[in-house]
Enzyme design. Sequence first.
Site, PDB file in Angstrom:
ATOM      1  N   HIS A 142     -34.637  15.393  48.889  1.00  0.00           N
ATOM      2  CA  HIS A 142     -34.579  15.586  47.160  1.00  0.00           C
ATOM      3  C   HIS A 142     -36.105  16.603  47.285  1.00  0.00           C
ATOM      4  O   HIS A 142     -35.933  17.672  46.608  1.00  0.00           O
ATOM      5  CB  HIS A 142     -34.183  15.041  46.205  1.00  0.00           C
ATOM      6  CG  HIS A 142     -33.967  16.090  44.916  1.00  0.00           C
ATOM      7  ND1 HIS A 142     -33.165  16.579  44.502  1.00  0.00           N
ATOM      8  CD2 HIS A 142     -34.682  16.503  43.886  1.00  0.00           C
ATOM      9  CE1 HIS A 142     -32.766  17.287  42.948  1.00  0.00           C
ATOM     10  NE2 HIS A 142     -34.271  17.232  43.030  1.00  0.00           N
ATOM     11  N   GLU A 143     -36.721  16.024  46.907  1.00  0.00           N
ATOM     12  CA  GLU A 143     -38.676  16.663  46.636  1.00  0.00           C
ATOM     13  C   GLU A 143     -38.754  17.138  48.107  1.00  0.00           C
ATOM     14  O   GLU A 143     -39.312  18.471  47.926  1.00  0.00           O
ATOM     15  CB  GLU A 143     -39.600  15.085  46.390  1.00  0.00           C
ATOM     16  CG  GLU A 143     -38.781  14.769  44.636  1.00  0.00           C
ATOM     17  CD  GLU A 143     -38.866  15.498  43.970  1.00  0.00           C
ATOM     18  OE1 GLU A 143     -39.111  16.441  43.547  1.00  0.00           O
ATOM     19  OE2 GLU A 143     -37.538  15.204  43.567  1.00  0.00           O
ATOM     20  N   HIS A 166     -37.764  21.077  47.638  1.00  0.00           N
ATOM     21  CA  HIS A 166     -38.304  21.582  46.562  1.00  0.00           C
ATOM     22  C   HIS A 166     -39.505  22.222  47.490  1.00  0.00           C
ATOM     23  O   HIS A 166     -40.321  23.814  47.427  1.00  0.00           O
ATOM     24  CB  HIS A 166     -38.863  20.637  45.786  1.00  0.00           C
ATOM     25  CG  HIS A 166     -37.762  20.622  44.702  1.00  0.00           C
ATOM     26  ND1 HIS A 166     -36.991  21.699  44.453  1.00  0.00           N
ATOM     27  CD2 HIS A 166     -37.600  19.621  44.187  1.00  0.00           C
ATOM     28  CE1 HIS A 166     -36.462  21.254  42.971  1.00  0.00           C
ATOM     29  NE2 HIS A 166     -36.410  19.952  43.074  1.00  0.00           N
TER      30      HIS A 166
END
Length: 189
Positions: free
Chosen positions: A159-160, A163
Amino acid sequence: MYLMKDITRDGNPVLRKRAAKVEFPLSAADQQLAHDMMEYLIVSQDEKLCKKYGLRAGVGLAAPQVDVSKQMAAVLVPQIDPDAETDKPMFKDVIINPVIVSESVQYGALTEGEGCLSVDKDVPGYVPRHDRITLRYQNTDGQTIKVRLKGYPAIVCQHEIDHLHGVLFYDHINKEHPFEAPHDTIMID
């Protein structure tokens, strides 16, 4: 310390840009960024402090989420196994210039879906991610670390890293059938 007003919200173009690599040794500003992102996670996971400062609890925070387009993210996945012999986090580090060097064929997804500090609305649906990954990154000292992650910590790191590539979690949700996941997906509570 970062507060919710400092978190970049969905719609800001920085969240859709590919972040720049971080140079070493870290500048004073980059060291402060790493510290402040991890501090947000630590404070947000403390129930009393979270309430005191009006934060949303988080397990990851990427630099673009505080309006800095650099390949850096803080990750703090607390121990969630009540039978664990330690309170030591499942994963805690600031990951810089992270690269997923290998990934499992098998997918994993959180049963409750994913959320994001930058996305204020609830976006229901499964977010299929690789259940196991091998991650290579640099820590704040510039050391190269290679670690194998499985389940929840693997999902959080993916998820990170998304980004840092301008991708948001809801981009992975099946638009036609949001609660449909690839065959054999491991569902994680």
